[in-house]
Motif scaffolding. Structure first.
Motif, short mmCIF file in Angstrom:
data_model
loop_
_atom_site.label_atom_id
_atom_site.label_comp_id
_atom_site.label_asym_id
_atom_site.label_seq_id
_atom_site.Cartn_x
_atom_site.Cartn_y
_atom_site.Cartn_z
N GLU A 1 8.49 -7.83 3.17
CA GLU A 1 9.28 -6.61 3.29
C GLU A 1 8.78 -5.64 2.23
OE1 GLU A 1 13.75 -4.89 2.50
OE2 GLU A 1 13.50 -7.05 2.72
N VAL A 2 8.15 -4.57 2.67
CA VAL A 2 7.59 -3.59 1.75
C VAL A 2 8.72 -2.83 1.06
CG1 VAL A 2 6.18 -1.50 1.55
CG2 VAL A 2 5.44 -3.36 3.05
N ILE A 3 8.63 -2.74 -0.26
CA ILE A 3 9.58 -1.98 -1.06
C ILE A 3 8.99 -0.61 -1.39
CG2 ILE A 3 10.84 -1.90 -3.26
CD1 ILE A 3 10.64 -5.00 -3.28
N GLU A 4 7.75 -0.59 -1.82
CA GLU A 4 7.03 0.63 -2.18
C GLU A 4 5.58 0.48 -1.77
OE1 GLU A 4 7.33 1.32 -6.37
OE2 GLU A 4 9.50 1.47 -6.33
N PRO A 5 4.88 1.55 -1.53
CA PRO A 5 5.27 2.95 -1.59
C PRO A 5 5.99 3.39 -0.32
CG PRO A 5 2.98 2.84 -1.00
CD PRO A 5 3.45 1.42 -1.24
N SER A 6 6.74 4.47 -0.44
CA SER A 6 7.52 4.95 0.70
C SER A 6 6.62 5.40 1.85
CB SER A 6 8.45 6.08 0.28
OG SER A 6 7.71 7.13 -0.31
N VAL A 7 5.42 5.87 1.55
CA VAL A 7 4.51 6.31 2.61
C VAL A 7 4.10 5.12 3.49
CG1 VAL A 7 2.40 6.11 1.21
CG2 VAL A 7 2.46 7.68 3.13
N LEU A 8 3.91 3.96 2.90
CA LEU A 8 3.58 2.77 3.68
C LEU A 8 4.78 2.31 4.49
CD1 LEU A 8 1.71 0.49 4.54
CD2 LEU A 8 2.28 -0.72 2.42
N LYS A 9 5.95 2.31 3.87
CA LYS A 9 7.18 1.93 4.59
C LYS A 9 7.37 2.82 5.81
CE LYS A 9 11.03 0.93 2.62
NZ LYS A 9 12.24 0.84 1.81
N ALA A 10 7.15 4.13 5.64
CA ALA A 10 7.32 5.07 6.73
C ALA A 10 6.33 4.80 7.85
CB ALA A 10 7.17 6.50 6.22
N GLN A 11 5.09 4.52 7.52
CA GLN A 11 4.08 4.23 8.54
C GLN A 11 4.44 2.96 9.32
OE1 GLN A 11 0.18 4.39 6.63
NE2 GLN A 11 -0.13 6.31 7.72
N GLN B 1 -6.32 -1.44 7.80
CA GLN B 1 -6.36 -2.91 7.69
C GLN B 1 -5.14 -3.42 6.93
OE1 GLN B 1 -9.89 -4.49 5.87
NE2 GLN B 1 -9.33 -6.59 6.34
N LEU B 2 -4.72 -2.72 5.88
CA LEU B 2 -3.53 -3.11 5.13
C LEU B 2 -2.29 -3.04 6.03
CD1 LEU B 2 -2.01 -3.82 2.48
CD2 LEU B 2 -1.82 -1.34 2.10
N ILE B 3 -2.17 -1.95 6.78
CA ILE B 3 -1.03 -1.78 7.68
C ILE B 3 -1.03 -2.90 8.73
CG2 ILE B 3 -0.02 -0.29 9.45
CD1 ILE B 3 -1.16 2.09 7.74
#
Length: 72
Positions: free
Chosen positions: A58-68, A45-47
């Motif tokens: 624009e997501v800065i962190e976490p990198s796992v969310l940025k990657a997804q 739901q967040l994604i």
């Protein structure tokens, strides 16, 4: 739980001030713009929510969310 950090638009900032993502949510001004930080669950739901906002966030962190988000 993740610590979400993102640059948000003025319009989204106003909305988030009225409808907080979490109890510890903070929005501060920086050279990049308005920086949101909030502890939230890492869910589909967040994604979906972030993707739906498009250029307003624009997501800065976490990198796992940025990657997804980049993989989608």
């Amino acid at each position: 739980q993740i610590e979400l950090k993102a640059v948000v638009s003025k319009q989204l900032r106003k909305h988030l001030q009225e409808s907080k993502l979490s109890e510890d949510q903070k929005i501060v001004d920086s050279e990049q713009g308005s920086i949101l930080s909030a502890t939230v669950p890492m869910t589909q739901q967040l994604i979906w929510w972030v993707r739906g906002l498009g250029s307003q966030i624009e997501v800065i962190e976490p990198s796992v969310l940025k990657a997804q988000l980049e993989d989608m």
